[in-house]
Design a protein around this motif. Structure first.
Motif, PDB file in Angstrom:
ATOM      1  N   ILE A 145       0.831  -1.207   0.000  1.00 15.41           N
ATOM      2  CA  ILE A 145       0.000   0.000   0.000  1.00 15.41           C
ATOM      3  C   ILE A 145       0.862   1.253   0.000  1.00 15.41           C
ATOM      4  O   ILE A 145       0.612   2.223  -0.742  1.00 15.41           O
ATOM      5  CB  ILE A 145      -0.941  -0.008   1.221  1.00 15.41           C
ATOM      6  N   GLY A 146       1.916   1.219   0.809  1.00 15.27           N
ATOM      7  CA  GLY A 146       2.817   2.359   0.865  1.00 15.27           C
ATOM      8  C   GLY A 146       3.490   2.625  -0.469  1.00 15.27           C
ATOM      9  O   GLY A 146       3.630   3.781  -0.894  1.00 15.27           O
ATOM     10  N   ALA A 147       3.890   1.534  -1.109  1.00 17.30           N
ATOM     11  CA  ALA A 147       4.569   1.686  -2.405  1.00 17.30           C
ATOM     12  C   ALA A 147       3.620   2.234  -3.463  1.00 17.30           C
ATOM     13  O   ALA A 147       3.980   3.104  -4.273  1.00 17.30           O
ATOM     14  CB  ALA A 147       5.141   0.339  -2.843  1.00 17.30           C
ATOM     15  N   LEU A 148       2.379   1.725  -3.477  1.00 17.83           N
ATOM     16  CA  LEU A 148       1.405   2.207  -4.456  1.00 17.83           C
ATOM     17  C   LEU A 148       1.100   3.687  -4.253  1.00 17.83           C
ATOM     18  O   LEU A 148       1.014   4.474  -5.223  1.00 17.83           O
ATOM     19  CB  LEU A 148       0.110   1.389  -4.352  1.00 17.83           C
ATOM     20  N   LYS A 149       0.911   4.071  -3.010  1.00 23.86           N
ATOM     21  CA  LYS A 149       0.606   5.475  -2.740  1.00 23.86           C
ATOM     22  C   LYS A 149       1.768   6.387  -3.090  1.00 23.86           C
ATOM     23  O   LYS A 149       1.575   7.513  -3.565  1.00 23.86           O
ATOM     24  CB  LYS A 149       0.221   5.646  -1.261  1.00 23.86           C
ATOM     25  N   SER A 150       3.001   5.895  -2.864  1.00 20.85           N
ATOM     26  CA  SER A 150       4.174   6.725  -3.181  1.00 20.85           C
ATOM     27  C   SER A 150       4.308   6.969  -4.668  1.00 20.85           C
ATOM     28  O   SER A 150       4.891   7.971  -5.097  1.00 20.85           O
ATOM     29  CB  SER A 150       5.450   6.077  -2.636  1.00 20.85           C
ATOM     30  N   ARG A 151       3.751   6.054  -5.463  1.00 13.97           N
ATOM     31  CA  ARG A 151       3.819   6.211  -6.919  1.00 13.97           C
ATOM     32  C   ARG A 151       2.553   6.878  -7.464  1.00 13.97           C
ATOM     33  O   ARG A 151       2.380   7.008  -8.671  1.00 13.97           O
ATOM     34  CB  ARG A 151       3.987   4.839  -7.578  1.00 13.97           C
ATOM     35  N   GLY A 152       1.614   7.206  -6.551  1.00 19.72           N
ATOM     36  CA  GLY A 152       0.388   7.847  -6.973  1.00 19.72           C
ATOM     37  C   GLY A 152      -0.602   6.915  -7.601  1.00 19.72           C
ATOM     38  O   GLY A 152      -1.527   7.342  -8.300  1.00 19.72           O
ATOM     39  N   GLU A 153      -0.455   5.619  -7.347  1.00 19.42           N
ATOM     40  CA  GLU A 153      -1.345   4.624  -7.944  1.00 19.42           C
ATOM     41  C   GLU A 153      -2.490   4.287  -6.990  1.00 19.42           C
ATOM     42  O   GLU A 153      -2.433   4.545  -5.780  1.00 19.42           O
ATOM     43  CB  GLU A 153      -0.550   3.358  -8.288  1.00 19.42           C
ATOM     44  N   ASP A 154      -3.537   3.661  -7.545  1.00 22.97           N
ATOM     45  CA  ASP A 154      -4.730   3.291  -6.766  1.00 22.97           C
ATOM     46  C   ASP A 154      -4.409   2.106  -5.849  1.00 22.97           C
ATOM     47  O   ASP A 154      -4.017   1.034  -6.304  1.00 22.97           O
ATOM     48  CB  ASP A 154      -5.872   2.912  -7.715  1.00 22.97           C
ATOM     49  N   ALA A 155      -4.578   2.293  -4.532  1.00 24.90           N
ATOM     50  CA  ALA A 155      -4.285   1.237  -3.548  1.00 24.90           C
ATOM     51  C   ALA A 155      -5.553   0.698  -2.907  1.00 24.90           C
ATOM     52  O   ALA A 155      -5.490  -0.065  -1.933  1.00 24.90           O
ATOM     53  CB  ALA A 155      -3.338   1.776  -2.472  1.00 24.90           C
ATOM     54  N   SER A 156      -6.722   1.054  -3.415  1.00 24.33           N
ATOM     55  CA  SER A 156      -7.980   0.697  -2.749  1.00 24.33           C
ATOM     56  C   SER A 156      -8.212  -0.805  -2.661  1.00 24.33           C
ATOM     57  O   SER A 156      -8.689  -1.320  -1.641  1.00 24.33           O
ATOM     58  CB  SER A 156      -9.154   1.368  -3.476  1.00 24.33           C
TER      59      SER A 156
END
Length: 446
Positions: free
Chosen positions: A58-69
């Motif tokens: 989740i942290g990695a997805l958010k750091s790249r601005g991707e959808d983590a839902s």
């Protein structure tokens, strides 16, 4: 209670040692619970690892601005699953604990194997005037039993039966005073010569106290229990209805004295703790099977002066020898012949790992009868009570507990009456008891 770690490490040895005392370990039940425990713990560890991995994802997805839902939704289901596993593990641990509470202590390696009292071994005997075989010399006349002797000086079983039923006694006059003298002498000896602290303890305890010392759950039917306050519900100061808890009359002050250290960490400098108390004791199944229905030998209510020691583990077997000696000294000063028996595996009490019985000579029965039992329980009771101390390195460890009669007062009275009877039915009072009897040296029948 046995150490669960020992069961997991050396189960075959534990099963074998328990078999030596006639106990069949519930192997299938234990293995089944252990398998479930390991499975739940494995599932828990896997979920925890999955939770950590998802958190990183989740942290990695958010750091790249991707959808983590989607990943977040998956992670949010894990706490509920972990809570369910936690509850399941708690239930398994509770079942394991209930099983362990019903398992007796392991016998010490020095305890002889045997099925019953026939396997016990005589360690030593003390007889002031032995005959050629080492037994006490027979009286020069036909001895009377303590019931006949006692009735002439105030021992009254008929009144006791009218008041309470069978297996109770009523004493008045000289025999009541002699009974009290014995208890006072024993207390003075244990406190003055052997370093015990005299205690006054409750005669009624709750179930958790009896769980700690091992009387419950196994021996509930051997006890008297009561519900406080009758049939009406109990209400606290705020007006809330309080669930009733069964309470029990003590079968020995070992229960209350040993429980003094329940849920405590005893400073090493305070060890050993030596405590003694004179209390009445209550046992509802005394004399089961019709044994000893006559007289004071096996009563529903009787008195004891109990000895308890709480010690560091490395000193407990020396403490056992010392305590046996403290009980023996009572008999020696009274001038009563006795022998010391090392109990075999099949004759020991539930919580004991090694036990000495002291047996006093009774002329009317022409035999030896138990008057004291001294046991080392090692950490068996302490683990149930959570009673600990600290090692020199500062780590906590369970204390060892020991208990013994110093002595059973009623049986000591029986022994004095029968061993010191005279041909005319009078009783010579042992010298050590005379100060407690106002200087009397003889109790005259009449």
């Amino acid at each position: 209670m046995l150490d669960p770690a020992l069961l997991r490490k050396d189960l075959a040895v534990v099963v074998s040692r328990l078999a030596a005392r006639g106990f069949a370990f519930p192997l299938d039940q234990f293995n089944g619970l252990e398998a479930r425990r390991k499975s739940v713990q494995t599932d828990t560890e896997n979920l925890q690892a999955q939770r950590n991995a998802l958190a990183k994802q989740i942290g990695a997805l958010k750091s790249r601005g991707e959808d983590a839902s989607a990943v977040l939704a998956e992670s949010q289901s894990i706490p509920g699953k972990l809570k369910a596993l936690e509850l399941e593990l708690a239930e398994i641990q509770s079942q394991l604990s209930d099983m362990l509470m019903a398992i007796p202590n392991l016998p010490h390696e020095s305890v002889p194997q045997g099925v019953d009292s026939e396997g016990n071994i005589e360690v030593r005997r003390w007889v002031p005037l032995p005959d050629a075989s080492g037994d006490p010399q027979r009286l020069a006349f036909e001895p009377l039993d303590h019931v006949t002797l006692g009735e002439k000086i105030g021992l009254d079983f008929d009144t006791a039966a009218k008041l309470s039923g069978a297996r109770f006694s009523f004493m008045r006059g000289p025999v009541a005073r002699l009974h009290r003298a014995l208890a006072q002498f024993m207390l003075d000896l244990q406190t003055g010569a052997h370093g015990y602290t005299e205690c006054y303890t409750p005669y009624i305890v709750n179930a958790s106290t009896l769980m700690g010392t091992g009387q419950l759950p196994k021996f509930k039917n051997d006890m008297f229990w009561v519900t406080r306050g009758g049939d009406e519900p109990s209400v606290d100061e705020q007006g809330n209805v309080v669930a009733r808890e069964e309470q029990y009359l003590i079968s020995t002050s070992e229960i209350t004295l040993t429980s003094f250290v329940r849920d405590t960490i005893v400073p090493p400098a305070d060890l050993p703790l030596r405590m003694t108390a004179h209390t009445p004791c209550f046992r509802s199944e005394a004399g089961s099977g019709g044994r000893d229905t006559r007289g004071l030998i096996r009563q529903h209510q009787f008195d004891k002066v109990e000895m308890v020691q709480i010690v560091a583990p490395e000193t407990s077997y020396q403490a056992l020898e010392d305590m046996a000696g403290h009980a023996e000294k009572v008999l020696q000063l009274l001038g009563l012949p006795y022998r010391v028996m090392l109990l075999c595996t099949g004759d020991m009490g539930f919580g004991a790992t090694k036990t000495y019985d002291l047996e006093v000579w009774l002329p009317a029965q022409n035999t030896w009868r138990e008057i004291s039992s001294v046991s080392n329980c090692e950490s068996f009771q302490a683990r149930r009570m959570q009673a600990r101390t600290r090692t020199p390195a500062g780590k906590t460890e369970f204390v060892h507990t020991l208990n013994g009669s110093g002595l059973a007062v009623g049986r000591a009275l029986v022994a004095v009456l029968e061993n010191f009877q005279q041909a005319d039915g009078s009783i010579v009072i042992p010298e050590v008891l005379r100060p407690y009897m106002g200087g009397l040296s003889v109790l005259q029948a009449g």
